[in-house]
Design an enzyme around this catalytic site. Structure first.
Site, mmCIF file in Angstrom:
data_model
loop_
_atom_site.group_PDB
_atom_site.id
_atom_site.type_symbol
_atom_site.label_atom_id
_atom_site.label_comp_id
_atom_site.label_asym_id
_atom_site.label_seq_id
_atom_site.Cartn_x
_atom_site.Cartn_y
_atom_site.Cartn_z
ATOM 1 N N HIS A 244 9.618 -29.839 9.789
ATOM 2 C CA HIS A 244 9.749 -30.563 11.053
ATOM 3 C C HIS A 244 9.564 -29.552 12.183
ATOM 4 O O HIS A 244 10.414 -28.686 12.394
ATOM 5 C CB HIS A 244 11.114 -31.245 11.150
ATOM 6 C CG HIS A 244 11.274 -32.381 10.190
ATOM 7 N ND1 HIS A 244 12.492 -32.779 9.676
ATOM 8 C CD2 HIS A 244 10.353 -33.227 9.650
ATOM 9 C CE1 HIS A 244 12.313 -33.797 8.861
ATOM 10 N NE2 HIS A 244 11.027 -34.086 8.828
ATOM 11 N N GLU A 247 12.165 -28.250 14.946
ATOM 12 C CA GLU A 247 13.442 -27.679 14.505
ATOM 13 C C GLU A 247 13.339 -26.156 14.451
ATOM 14 O O GLU A 247 13.453 -25.529 13.399
ATOM 15 C CB GLU A 247 13.837 -28.301 13.163
ATOM 16 C CG GLU A 247 14.067 -29.806 13.295
ATOM 17 C CD GLU A 247 14.332 -30.517 11.980
ATOM 18 O OE1 GLU A 247 14.408 -29.843 10.933
ATOM 19 O OE2 GLU A 247 14.467 -31.758 11.997
ATOM 20 N N HIS A 342 16.309 -26.709 7.913
ATOM 21 C CA HIS A 342 16.123 -27.657 9.017
ATOM 22 C C HIS A 342 17.105 -27.350 10.140
ATOM 23 O O HIS A 342 17.992 -26.503 9.998
ATOM 24 C CB HIS A 342 16.375 -29.092 8.533
ATOM 25 C CG HIS A 342 15.321 -29.629 7.625
ATOM 26 N ND1 HIS A 342 14.422 -30.586 8.012
ATOM 27 C CD2 HIS A 342 15.017 -29.333 6.332
ATOM 28 C CE1 HIS A 342 13.612 -30.871 7.010
ATOM 29 N NE2 HIS A 342 13.951 -30.131 5.967
ATOM 30 N N GLU A 415 20.915 -27.307 6.780
ATOM 31 C CA GLU A 415 20.852 -27.750 8.173
ATOM 32 C C GLU A 415 21.665 -26.811 9.057
ATOM 33 O O GLU A 415 22.679 -26.255 8.620
ATOM 34 C CB GLU A 415 21.423 -29.164 8.312
ATOM 35 C CG GLU A 415 20.681 -30.241 7.548
ATOM 36 C CD GLU A 415 19.538 -30.852 8.351
ATOM 37 O OE1 GLU A 415 19.275 -30.380 9.476
ATOM 38 O OE2 GLU A 415 18.920 -31.807 7.839
#
Length: 499
Positions: A244, A247, A342, A415
């Site tokens: 992504h 990010e 991420h 994350e």
């Protein structure tokens, strides 16, 4: 002063927009049609036709990872800003990255970013944009007191992030962004600098090319003798980042992992002797370059296409999947970890997502690595870590590879918050910096040794004084006992799990 001005303006704007909605019964919203970034756009008062003056702001986003699609002049003090949607996909409007120049000293403004596609945001919890200028090149966050996030009846009832700012140096170019940018070019310079060091245990190769012919880089980090020994089974850890593109914290974490693994730290040396690390630092180089938030050039969320990636529309994902499948079929290789890095837009701290299994022992074993990381990284939260099998996530790397690899392999999404973290005993969140993101990456890397020691797969041959000093260095964190490292503590917890 800025906060009072902003608060008054927000109240008037809400009242005016409510009246406008009632009178017209219609929505304004041509922002979905935005297809390009503003390019040295001079914004002057309506009807003004003379030469631009100081204070007529010049906006630009036509640079790498830039994103600003439109600017509307509201008043001398206020401007509505529109995020350009991801290329070929109008659904995603989160990342912004633009510059402002031709300012007047002491000029006060309110910028309203009016077309966010997400309803939940860390802006509600104190997050603020980052800024730097030509005379102050280090990124810093704006004061949270000058930032508001609210739903606006105008602009299709999208959420709006408004912030007040005072320009203080006329000759500066001011640079605003959603979070600390980490561009494709920055990665290329970093990897080139690693190559110039001629490290015998580091190999860089081009695994493939993106649709726009940008490099898909693959790093292999391991000691040469171990890598070439045909008789010995090779433990392998595979890590990917920036699927992504918006990010950007994921790239700082990934660089922290790489920096640690190529260092002369005793832990890194032991890991290189026993483990092969394969790292793809930027899985979506086109999306990063274009300033997208979630998608590739052609509008695909690549992290929903692992099951059947197209070699022509999703060539980078296709190449990575092929490599992993090939390695998994090699009997000489034990692919033990897949970690996809991420950043998260609504939660604090670092944390992990894992998979759900019917075998309870496997479920417990999967929790070991996050627990160890929690001991090594004060900003990592095991309580935020969760394990799920949501159908909507079936096409992610974690879910697809979790079903492909055998039960000795563990697949995680790592994350990290776009904004901040809480530590044990803290009363206020601590905003992340580029340096603290990188530090989390280093702590991820060192945790692999704790994991392999716990499972008796690596014997720690470091000198006793080095082990002791590291334990003492970690001992100032709440819950860490002097004389016991993370693997020792986790071994005590997992005795019932391993038998």
């Amino acid at each position: 002063m800025e906060r009072r001005l902003l608060c008054d303006r927000m109240e008037r704007k809400m009242e005016e927009n409510t009246v406008r909605d009632v009178e017209t019964g219609s929505e304004t919203g041509g922002e979905d049609a935005l297809v390009g970034n503003v390019n040295k756009l001079m914004v002057s008062p309506p009807g003004y036709s003379g030469a631009p003056r100081k204070g007529h702001l010049l906006f630009d986003a036509c640079f790498e990872s830039g994103n600003l699609g439109r600017v509307d002049y509201i008043s001398e003090f206020e401007f509505d800003l529109f995020i350009r949607p991801d290329t070929c996909n109008p659904r995603f409007r989160v990342w912004f990255n633009f510059t402002v120049e031709n300012v007047r000293e002491t000029q006060r403004v309110i910028f309203n970013v009016v077309n966010f596609s997400k309803t939940k945001s860390l802006y509600r919890d104190g997050m603020s944009p980052v800024i730097k200028s030509t005379s102050r090149p280090k990124w810093q966050r704006l004061p949270a007191k000058n930032v508001y996030y609210y739903r606006c009846p105008d602009h299709r009832r999208n959420y709006v992030m408004s912030f007040a700012f005072c320009f203080d140096r006329e000759d500066d170019v001011y640079h605003f962004a959603y979070c600390y940018p980490y561009t494709y070019s920055r990665l290329q310079h970093y990897l080139a600098s690693l190559e110039r060091r001629n490290l015998p245990y580091l190999q860089r190769e081009q695994l493939g090319l993106s649709v726009q012919q940008r490099r898909l880089d693959l790093l292999t980090i391991t000691n040469t003798a171990e890598h070439l020994d045909p008789e010995r089974e090779k433990k392998l850890v595979f890590l990917t980042s920036r699927v992504h593109p918006g990010e950007s914290p994921a790239s700082f974490i990934c660089q922290g992992v790489i920096d640690f693994l190529v260092s002369q730290h005793p832990v890194a040396q032991i890991l290189r002797d026993h483990v092969i690390f394969k790292i793809v630092p930027m899985l979506n180089p086109d999306g990063v370059y274009l300033g997208n938030y979630r998608c590739s050039l052609m509008g695909f969320d690549l992290n929903r296409h692992w099951q059947d990636p197209s070699p022509w529309a999703q060539p980078t994902l296709h190449a990575v999947k092929q490599l992993i499948v090939q390695m998994n079929q090699d009997p000489r290789v034990s692919l033990e970890f897949y970690i996809d890095v991420h950043a998260h837009s609504t939660m604090l701290n670092g944390f992990m997502y894992g998979n759900v299994f019917e075998d309870e022992e496997r479920v417990q074993r999967q929790a070991v690595f996050p627990r160890l990381l929690c001991q090594n990284a004060p900003d990592f939260s095991f309580s935020n870590t969760s394990f799920n099998k949501d159908m909507v996530k079936a096409g992610t790397g974690r879910r697809f590879l979790g079903g492909l690899l055998d039960d000795t392999s563990y697949c995680y999404t790592l994350e990290v918050s776009f904004y901040s973290y809480m530590t044990a005993g803290s009363t206020a969140p601590v905003p992340y910096t580029e340096e603290t993101y990188t530090k989390l990456g280093r702590n991820v890397a060192r945790t692999f040794l704790d994991y392999y020691k716990l499972n008796n797969l690596i014997k720690d041959n470091r000198p006793i004084h080095i082990q002791s000093s590291e334990v003492a260095g970690n001992g100032n964190r709440k819950g860490n006992g002097v004389g016991r490292d993370a693997a020792d503590r986790e071994r005590e917890k997992s005795q019932g799990v391993r038998h």
